[in-house]
Write a protein that holds these residues in place. Sequence first.
Motif, PDB file in Angstrom:
ATOM      1  N   UNK A  47       0.519  -1.456   0.092  1.00 19.83           N
ATOM      2  CA  UNK A  47      -0.095  -0.402   0.082  1.00 19.83           C
ATOM      3  C   UNK A  47       0.227   1.527   0.044  1.00 19.83           C
ATOM      4  N   UNK A  48       2.254   1.057   0.923  1.00 15.54           N
ATOM      5  CA  UNK A  48       2.930   1.902   0.832  1.00 15.54           C
ATOM      6  C   UNK A  48       3.512   2.389  -0.917  1.00 15.54           C
ATOM      7  N   UNK A  49       4.290   1.803  -1.282  1.00 19.08           N
ATOM      8  CA  UNK A  49       4.662   1.750  -2.552  1.00 19.08           C
ATOM      9  C   UNK A  49       3.855   2.103  -3.910  1.00 19.08           C
ATOM     10  N   UNK A  50       2.417   1.874  -3.392  1.00 14.92           N
ATOM     11  CA  UNK A  50       1.793   1.774  -4.698  1.00 14.92           C
ATOM     12  C   UNK A  50       1.174   3.413  -4.591  1.00 14.92           C
ATOM     13  N   UNK A  51       0.786   3.828  -3.089  1.00 17.81           N
ATOM     14  CA  UNK A  51       0.824   5.586  -3.139  1.00 17.81           C
ATOM     15  C   UNK A  51       1.445   5.674  -3.259  1.00 17.81           C
ATOM     16  N   UNK A  52       2.701   5.848  -3.421  1.00 17.94           N
ATOM     17  CA  UNK A  52       3.943   6.298  -3.389  1.00 17.94           C
ATOM     18  C   UNK A  52       4.255   6.634  -4.811  1.00 17.94           C
ATOM     19  N   UNK A  53       3.968   5.540  -5.711  1.00 23.63           N
ATOM     20  CA  UNK A  53       3.814   5.939  -7.416  1.00 23.63           C
ATOM     21  C   UNK A  53       2.071   6.888  -7.705  1.00 23.63           C
ATOM     22  N   UNK A  54       1.560   6.287  -7.392  1.00 27.26           N
ATOM     23  CA  UNK A  54       0.157   7.500  -7.768  1.00 27.26           C
ATOM     24  C   UNK A  54       0.410   8.747  -7.332  1.00 27.26           C
ATOM     25  N   UNK A  55       1.228   9.188  -5.915  1.00 29.36           N
ATOM     26  CA  UNK A  55       1.458  10.701  -5.941  1.00 29.36           C
ATOM     27  C   UNK A  55       2.173  10.938  -7.193  1.00 29.36           C
ATOM     28  N   UNK A 224      11.601   2.142  -9.916  1.00 30.89           N
ATOM     29  CA  UNK A 224      11.493   1.164 -11.498  1.00 30.89           C
ATOM     30  C   UNK A 224      10.711   1.448 -11.579  1.00 30.89           C
ATOM     31  N   UNK A 225       9.020   1.612 -11.209  1.00 28.39           N
ATOM     32  CA  UNK A 225       8.118   1.888 -11.992  1.00 28.39           C
ATOM     33  C   UNK A 225       7.453   2.709 -11.819  1.00 28.39           C
ATOM     34  N   UNK A 226       8.391   3.788 -12.112  1.00 26.32           N
ATOM     35  CA  UNK A 226       8.003   5.169 -12.155  1.00 26.32           C
ATOM     36  C   UNK A 226       7.650   5.543 -14.032  1.00 26.32           C
ATOM     37  N   UNK A 228       7.237   3.990 -16.804  1.00 28.97           N
ATOM     38  CA  UNK A 228       5.583   3.658 -17.837  1.00 28.97           C
ATOM     39  C   UNK A 228       4.864   4.460 -17.204  1.00 28.97           C
ATOM     40  N   UNK A 229       4.619   4.827 -15.622  1.00 28.26           N
ATOM     41  CA  UNK A 229       3.677   5.371 -15.187  1.00 28.26           C
ATOM     42  C   UNK A 229       3.654   7.013 -15.305  1.00 28.26           C
ATOM     43  N   UNK A 230       5.000   7.425 -15.431  1.00 27.86           N
ATOM     44  CA  UNK A 230       4.963   8.726 -15.538  1.00 27.86           C
ATOM     45  C   UNK A 230       4.217   9.274 -17.064  1.00 27.86           C
ATOM     46  N   UNK A 231       4.524   8.269 -18.115  1.00 23.80           N
ATOM     47  CA  UNK A 231       4.708   8.444 -19.518  1.00 23.80           C
ATOM     48  C   UNK A 231       3.160   8.458 -20.529  1.00 23.80           C
ATOM     49  N   UNK A 232       2.091   7.399 -18.919  1.00 25.43           N
ATOM     50  CA  UNK A 232       0.903   6.765 -19.646  1.00 25.43           C
ATOM     51  C   UNK A 232       0.227   8.040 -19.075  1.00 25.43           C
ATOM     52  N   UNK A 233       0.468   8.533 -17.800  1.00 25.94           N
ATOM     53  CA  UNK A 233      -0.510   9.059 -16.488  1.00 25.94           C
ATOM     54  C   UNK A 233      -0.151  10.936 -17.613  1.00 25.94           C
ATOM     55  N   UNK A 234       0.585  10.739 -18.148  1.00 25.66           N
ATOM     56  CA  UNK A 234       1.165  12.337 -19.210  1.00 25.66           C
ATOM     57  C   UNK A 234       0.654  12.594 -20.097  1.00 25.66           C
ATOM     58  N   UNK A 235       0.448  10.843 -21.088  1.00 24.41           N
ATOM     59  CA  UNK A 235      -0.308  11.175 -22.731  1.00 24.41           C
ATOM     60  C   UNK A 235      -1.669  10.952 -22.073  1.00 24.41           C
ATOM     61  N   UNK A 236      -2.332  10.312 -21.402  1.00 27.06           N
ATOM     62  CA  UNK A 236      -3.507  10.100 -20.605  1.00 27.06           C
ATOM     63  C   UNK A 236      -4.026  11.369 -20.108  1.00 27.06           C
ATOM     64  N   UNK A 237      -3.629  12.615 -19.637  1.00 26.28           N
ATOM     65  CA  UNK A 237      -4.166  13.212 -18.939  1.00 26.28           C
ATOM     66  C   UNK A 237      -4.369  14.681 -19.747  1.00 26.28           C
ATOM     67  N   UNK A 238      -3.422  14.289 -21.638  1.00 24.07           N
ATOM     68  CA  UNK A 238      -3.466  15.308 -22.587  1.00 24.07           C
ATOM     69  C   UNK A 238      -5.238  14.607 -23.430  1.00 24.07           C
ATOM     70  N   UNK A 239      -4.766  13.664 -23.427  1.00 23.37           N
ATOM     71  CA  UNK A 239      -6.049  13.506 -23.952  1.00 23.37           C
ATOM     72  C   UNK A 239      -7.238  13.474 -22.897  1.00 23.37           C
ATOM     73  N   UNK A 240      -7.322  13.268 -22.381  1.00 19.14           N
ATOM     74  CA  UNK A 240      -8.247  13.688 -21.277  1.00 19.14           C
ATOM     75  C   UNK A 240      -9.025  15.258 -21.463  1.00 19.14           C
ATOM     76  N   UNK A 241      -7.781  15.993 -21.317  1.00 21.78           N
ATOM     77  CA  UNK A 241      -8.308  17.516 -20.818  1.00 21.78           C
ATOM     78  C   UNK A 241      -8.778  18.296 -22.455  1.00 21.78           C
ATOM     79  N   UNK A 242      -7.953  17.231 -23.446  1.00 26.22           N
ATOM     80  CA  UNK A 242      -8.911  17.698 -24.431  1.00 26.22           C
ATOM     81  C   UNK A 242     -10.384  17.028 -24.834  1.00 26.22           C
ATOM     82  N   UNK A 243     -10.943  15.999 -23.929  1.00 27.82           N
ATOM     83  CA  UNK A 243     -12.051  15.189 -24.051  1.00 27.82           C
ATOM     84  C   UNK A 243     -12.655  16.702 -23.477  1.00 27.82           C
TER      85      UNK A 243
END
Length: 275
Positions: A47-55, A224-226, A228-243
Amino acid sequence: MELLLLAIIALCAGIVGALVGLGGGVILIPATLFVGVELGYFPDITPQRVVGLSVVMMIFTGLSSTLSYVKSKQIDFKSGFIFFIGSIPGTMLGAYLNKSLDLPSFNLYFGIFLIFISTLLLVRNKLKPIHWFVNHGMKRHFTDKNGTEHEYGYPIWFGIIFTFFVGIISGLFGIGGGSLIVPAMVLLFLFPPHVAVATSMFLVFLTSIVNSASHIFLGNVPWSYTIPVIIGAYVGAKLGAALNKKMSSKTVVTILQVVMLLMGIRSIIEGIFNN
């Protein structure tokens, strides 16, 4: 394969988070815990690591969305900074409280929170706006693309106190806080919905910096997980804001309600029976 799965999860989290102003943590956290723990792709996740990844992810979700919303002039920067003042100590306290949660307890409390947010999204259109806060606080104005002027506002002291408690939840569960602040801005402070979402994502960006610093200090970020998460989230946020600029988010909010309700029920069951 594992990193591709994380990127896809983060992409979906970024799209939904930016579209309705939630930040994306409500998608990333339960999905990552399910794929990581239940399916065994990330056996070292906690839980601690997934929260750290999320923030950490939400820094880039918030930044990407903010840059998009700046162009359309939908962000109320003054309100964003006022809310940020209240959020700073709250996110630090929430990050500290997070370290005491084991996986069953986290699943239980996070499940209850998801059901609460799902219910809040369900009823928020049926609740009547409260004009007291506008009449007894700092007034703000916004003119939309149709030329309609909107008046909204809030007492500064109330905004700071409210966002302090939102910050605690954000630090504890690794979510952006938009799931609470957006309904409050619309119902209590009479923000135009699109301004509320855009300002929420700006606030997500600011608070996630503080939140990340707290979790980095506590050793909660799985570096080590950050990427792919950063890339996916950044692209996704661009798409979400456009929508967000082109469509009504009503359908997405309805889908999100169902998904969060199911995820919440599942998290509660996991928390009770795996305790």
